[in-house]
Design a protein around this motif. Structure first.
Motif, PDB file in Angstrom:
ATOM      1  N   LEU A 232       0.856  -1.183   0.000  1.00  0.00           N
ATOM      2  CA  LEU A 232       0.000   0.000   0.000  1.00  0.00           C
ATOM      3  C   LEU A 232       0.892   1.233   0.000  1.00  0.00           C
ATOM      4  CD1 LEU A 232      -2.783   1.325   0.148  1.00  0.00           C
ATOM      5  CD2 LEU A 232      -2.527   1.355   2.628  1.00  0.00           C
ATOM      6  N   LEU A 233       0.808   2.013  -1.066  1.00  0.00           N
ATOM      7  CA  LEU A 233       1.615   3.222  -1.170  1.00  0.00           C
ATOM      8  C   LEU A 233       0.842   4.424  -0.635  1.00  0.00           C
ATOM      9  CD1 LEU A 233       3.103   3.029  -4.777  1.00  0.00           C
ATOM     10  CD2 LEU A 233       3.665   1.680  -2.752  1.00  0.00           C
ATOM     11  N   HIS A 234       1.579   5.437  -0.195  1.00  0.00           N
ATOM     12  CA  HIS A 234       0.954   6.735   0.032  1.00  0.00           C
ATOM     13  C   HIS A 234       0.461   7.280  -1.303  1.00  0.00           C
ATOM     14  CE1 HIS A 234       0.853  11.130   0.395  1.00  0.00           C
ATOM     15  NE2 HIS A 234       0.547  10.926   1.671  1.00  0.00           N
ATOM     16  N   GLY A 235       1.294   7.178  -2.303  1.00  0.00           N
ATOM     17  CA  GLY A 235       0.882   7.486  -3.662  1.00  0.00           C
ATOM     18  C   GLY A 235       1.124   8.926  -4.098  1.00  0.00           C
ATOM     19  N   ASP A 236       1.357   9.808  -3.113  1.00  0.00           N
ATOM     20  CA  ASP A 236       1.600  11.222  -3.450  1.00  0.00           C
ATOM     21  C   ASP A 236       2.637  11.787  -2.488  1.00  0.00           C
ATOM     22  OD1 ASP A 236       1.138  13.389  -5.116  1.00  0.00           O
ATOM     23  OD2 ASP A 236      -0.452  14.215  -3.865  1.00  0.00           O
ATOM     24  N   LEU A 237       3.692  10.996  -2.294  1.00  0.00           N
ATOM     25  CA  LEU A 237       4.660  11.303  -1.237  1.00  0.00           C
ATOM     26  C   LEU A 237       5.705  12.298  -1.733  1.00  0.00           C
ATOM     27  CD1 LEU A 237       5.166  10.442   1.673  1.00  0.00           C
ATOM     28  CD2 LEU A 237       6.659   8.632   0.829  1.00  0.00           C
ATOM     29  N   HIS A 238       5.315  13.564  -1.729  1.00  0.00           N
ATOM     30  CA  HIS A 238       6.261  14.604  -2.145  1.00  0.00           C
ATOM     31  C   HIS A 238       6.358  15.644  -1.040  1.00  0.00           C
ATOM     32  CE1 HIS A 238       3.028  17.449  -3.127  1.00  0.00           C
ATOM     33  NE2 HIS A 238       2.383  16.415  -3.642  1.00  0.00           N
ATOM     34  N   THR A 239       7.193  16.639  -1.249  1.00  0.00           N
ATOM     35  CA  THR A 239       7.455  17.588  -0.165  1.00  0.00           C
ATOM     36  C   THR A 239       6.237  18.471   0.138  1.00  0.00           C
ATOM     37  OG1 THR A 239       8.522  18.968  -1.848  1.00  0.00           O
ATOM     38  CG2 THR A 239       9.958  17.653  -0.441  1.00  0.00           C
ATOM     39  N   GLY A 240       5.260  18.501  -0.763  1.00  0.00           N
ATOM     40  CA  GLY A 240       4.014  19.212  -0.466  1.00  0.00           C
ATOM     41  C   GLY A 240       3.049  18.395   0.373  1.00  0.00           C
ATOM     42  N   SER A 241       3.346  17.134   0.606  1.00  0.00           N
ATOM     43  CA  SER A 241       2.492  16.277   1.442  1.00  0.00           C
ATOM     44  C   SER A 241       3.130  16.030   2.801  1.00  0.00           C
ATOM     45  CB  SER A 241       2.251  14.933   0.750  1.00  0.00           C
ATOM     46  OG  SER A 241       1.567  15.110  -0.473  1.00  0.00           O
ATOM     47  N   LEU A 242       4.101  16.863   3.149  1.00  0.00           N
ATOM     48  CA  LEU A 242       4.764  16.711   4.444  1.00  0.00           C
ATOM     49  C   LEU A 242       4.627  17.999   5.239  1.00  0.00           C
ATOM     50  CD1 LEU A 242       8.058  14.984   3.238  1.00  0.00           C
ATOM     51  CD2 LEU A 242       6.098  13.915   4.359  1.00  0.00           C
TER      52      LEU A 242
END
Ligand code: ADP
Ligand code: ADP
Ligand code: MG
Ligand code: MG
Ligand code: MG
Ligand code: MG
Ligand code: MG
Lengths: 426, 426
Positions: A232-242
């Motif tokens: 199961l991935l987060h799927g949108d794991l970029h610096t805007g999702s942190l």
């Protein structure tokens, strides 16, 4: 895809919604304090509405998804995404509660989530990086988030029945189709939604459209994105999702969750650290050089990968030793008592990580390219005011990204080699 | 997993069932001719009951699955498999009606299928091969079946929404778990259900359990079996699932259908042709040598692979040229009008088949190994009466299979090299 009973909330009706639910409103204050509550809509993403509600007892966040994209009302988007976000937050919290905001409430009819508020000094990481900040604990925290969530939702931790059940719960079809289009298709042809710094990058945009090797490589990655169900991935794991402080790291915005290739989550993170690095060359000024931050970004990339590998492997070895592994490496073949068990396990692990890294780098390349040639750009580059300087940073990024995508093996399977090559671009 | 309303039929009640349904019984005769119908139970598989019903107007086959395995009443098995078989037959018939028996009827409550009878001279291929027969059209027919069914259920033919829907319909969990166990796990440890020609092969059975490289390789294949959803597979494509004459080939027994790696179907076929070849060394006698048949088996392996590749590629190229490809190779990137479209398509195709063959050979190796060291043996070897001769053929097979599994690259990506090496074992 409009859901019966749906209505869009606003800063007033958000209060009513919460006041009618004392278990929720209680996070803010007693319902008779409602008039003293403040509500701010802070959604800075492209897609949803996010309300921060504060009152005498505290604060919370309410996130609502409309049946279309926030920045493009003519682009419909399934409201199921709220359910995926709620289910993913729950699953992530099971494995890594320390880096996930607590989910208080999910309402399927209104497509909304109510969750823990991450107060100042929490910042969204991307703009903080663009402002020149560094966060020493970040690589380790992200590595921990990725290792725990990805390992524990894979066949290394689950039996195949439980794993198939999990995979089946996250058939995030419409959201995945969006990704298929914007990452794996559009940047490689003259898609109408594409844009780039023009005319400076016209040559490169044109070159990618004619690039046989790049098109072959992106197709192989698209096949993995669609076909390889690993975890199961987060799927949108970029610096805007942190959202981060010096000491804490939270992963938000899980609506893209799906069962896919582990390398996709890791690759998105690698891409976004490299984007911040390359953009830094255009963001720095003689008065405010970014030497230290940019060194840290490269070092963070290496550290994140190394910690991820170490921790994932540790979980894996422990699960086999503990006698409760998933179905992929059963104790009968790989346990301490099995003939050549530990040596066989080590061989499988080496193969696994050796196979993973090229995909991580490939996905990273694809993600960098799409942020410069595709529809959705990022503040890292956009904040470089001078178009020529921006184009210079973007050009460097694109050329480097193409190496990641097409000449993956030129890095000899080493992230150190990747960041050395990135540093050498200056 | 017992289904409400289920009851097991027998040779008498089969007639009643059909006579009550004139649209079905009509294939056999009018219902008042019922007493003249003959019913034979011919199930020779391990799992289900198969009745051939013949009457004045013709014949049909009725196949029923009980909630346990036919040869092991204490081994429960989901009756959902009848639904998967019915749905798979329908899907296969959509793409390759010429090699699939026609499905007349599916009854979910009774877990049964009624289908076209394949009359004499149709034979099940495996015992026919064991008897020394050859079938010149077989390689081409199987290649056609594989190319059409696998291509048309892949992302090369379907858009990702339709493809995900198809994949979701074939979550054949329990059957896949059986395969995970008997092919990818049991042969590599001392599973209680295993058996082998003993004591002759004790050393090899022991060696596989201690074989670090074999365990690493089988785990990588198990991961693909579970995780890589490429196309709708037949899932049990071996010589026991084929009924043939000189001129016709039918693929039966689709109850293992699931969305998985294309190489698994192809690899099973390759394995079973090689099994017949290796067993032939033990089945032949000075009076009845099998030189010609065994040459044909190797040649058939090469021909099947070559035709499969050629036809699959042709379908692929035609779909892009025709402007209606699936989502993996969209016209915008790969069409005749796209910049470098045809060259890019060719690059993708070359990568695809180059990546496919090692998996085909790996799965083939795994399938040979499991038929000699695992629970389910095959008549090819079992018909070698003398245990020492049988063990000799099995030893040769196992050693060759280990090369396929572990030293895949030693064949240089060529099936010709594989069959040359097999011929050299004699
Ligand atoms: N739990 C939270 N605490 C504080 N701020 C939040 C929280 N969740 C979201 N936000 C703010 O709202 C913004 C948008 O949230 P996000 O979940 O990324 O929505 P979208 O799906 O629209 O991108 C974030 O960038 C952040 O500024
Ligand atoms: N359509 C058919 N026409 C003639 N014989 C058939 C047909 N289908 C099955 N059979 C016979 O029944 C046997 C068992 O059928 P199969 O579908 O393989 O069952 P199982 O799932 O138990 O292996 C076959 O080997 C063949 O002899
Ligand atoms: Mg967001
Ligand atoms: Mg979002
Ligand atoms: Mg059968
Ligand atoms: Mg037919
Ligand atoms: Mg069967």
């Amino acid at each position: 895809s409009k859901i019966p009973g749906f209505r869009a909330l606003d800063t007033e009706t958000v209060k009513d919604y919460l006041a009618e639910r004392p278990d929720l409103g209680g996070h803010v204050g007693p319902s008779d304090s409602k008039d003293a509550w403040t509500v701010r809509e802070v959604g800075d993403g492209n897609i949803n509405f996010v309300y921060i509600v504060e009152g005498p007892s505290g604060a919370l966040v309410l996130k609502q998804g409309l049946p279309y994209i926030r920045i493009a009302h003519d682009w419909p988007l399934t409201q199921e995404r709220a359910r995926f976000e709620a289910e993913a937050l729950r699953e992530e919290a099971r494995h890594c509660p320390e880096h996930v905001p607590e989910l208080y409430h999910y309402d399927g009819a209104l497509c909304l989530l109510v969750m823990q508020y991450l107060p100042p000094p929490h910042l969204v990481l991307r703009p903080a990086l663009t402002a020149g900040r560094s966060f020493p604990k970040l690589p380790c925290h992200i590595a921990h988030f990725m290792a725990t969530t990805l390992f524990n939702t894979s066949l290394l931790a689950l039996d195949s029945k439980a794993w198939r059940e999990l995979v089946g719960r996250f058939e995030n079809v419409d959201i995945c189709r969006l990704t298929e289009q914007v990452i794996f298709t559009d940047p490689y042809y003259s898609a109408p939604v594409n844009r780039h710094t023009s005319p400076q990058l016209d040559d490169l945009a044109h070159a990618f459209q004619h690039d046989v090797e790049a098109k072959a490589a992106i197709t192989a990655l698209k096949a993995k994105f669609l076909q390889q169900r690993q975890a199961l991935l987060h799927g949108d794991l970029h610096t805007g999702s942190l959202m981060v402080t010096e000491d804490t790291t939270y992963v938000i915005d899980a609506e893209f969750a799906f069962a896919g290739p582990i390398a996709f989550d890791v690759g998105k993170m690698v891409a976004n650290l490299l984007i911040a690095f390359f953009a830094g060359a255009g963001l720095q000024t003689p008065e405010a050089p970014r030497t230290r931050q940019r060194q840290w970004l490269l070092q963070a990339t290496v550290e994140m990968w190394a910690s991820f590998v170490a921790e994932f492997k540790e979980l894996w070895t422990a699960s086999v030793k503990g006698g409760k592994p998933g179905d992929l490496c059963p104790s009968a073949l790989f346990g301490e008592e099995a003939p050549a068990g530990p040596a066989s396990l080590q061989a499988v692990q080496e193969d696994f990580f050796q196979g993973l890294l090229p995909d991580v780098l490939g996905f990273a390349g694809a993600v960098i390219i799409r942020r410069i040639l595709g529809i959705a750009h990022v503040v890292d580059y956009e904040n470089i005011q001078d178009a020529d300087s921006r184009a210079a940073a973007e050009r460097q990024s694109l050329q480097f990204a193409r190496r990641l995508l097409v000449e993956t093996s030129s890095f000899g399977g080493s992230v150190e080699a990747v960041v050395k090559a990135a540093a050498a671009c200056d």
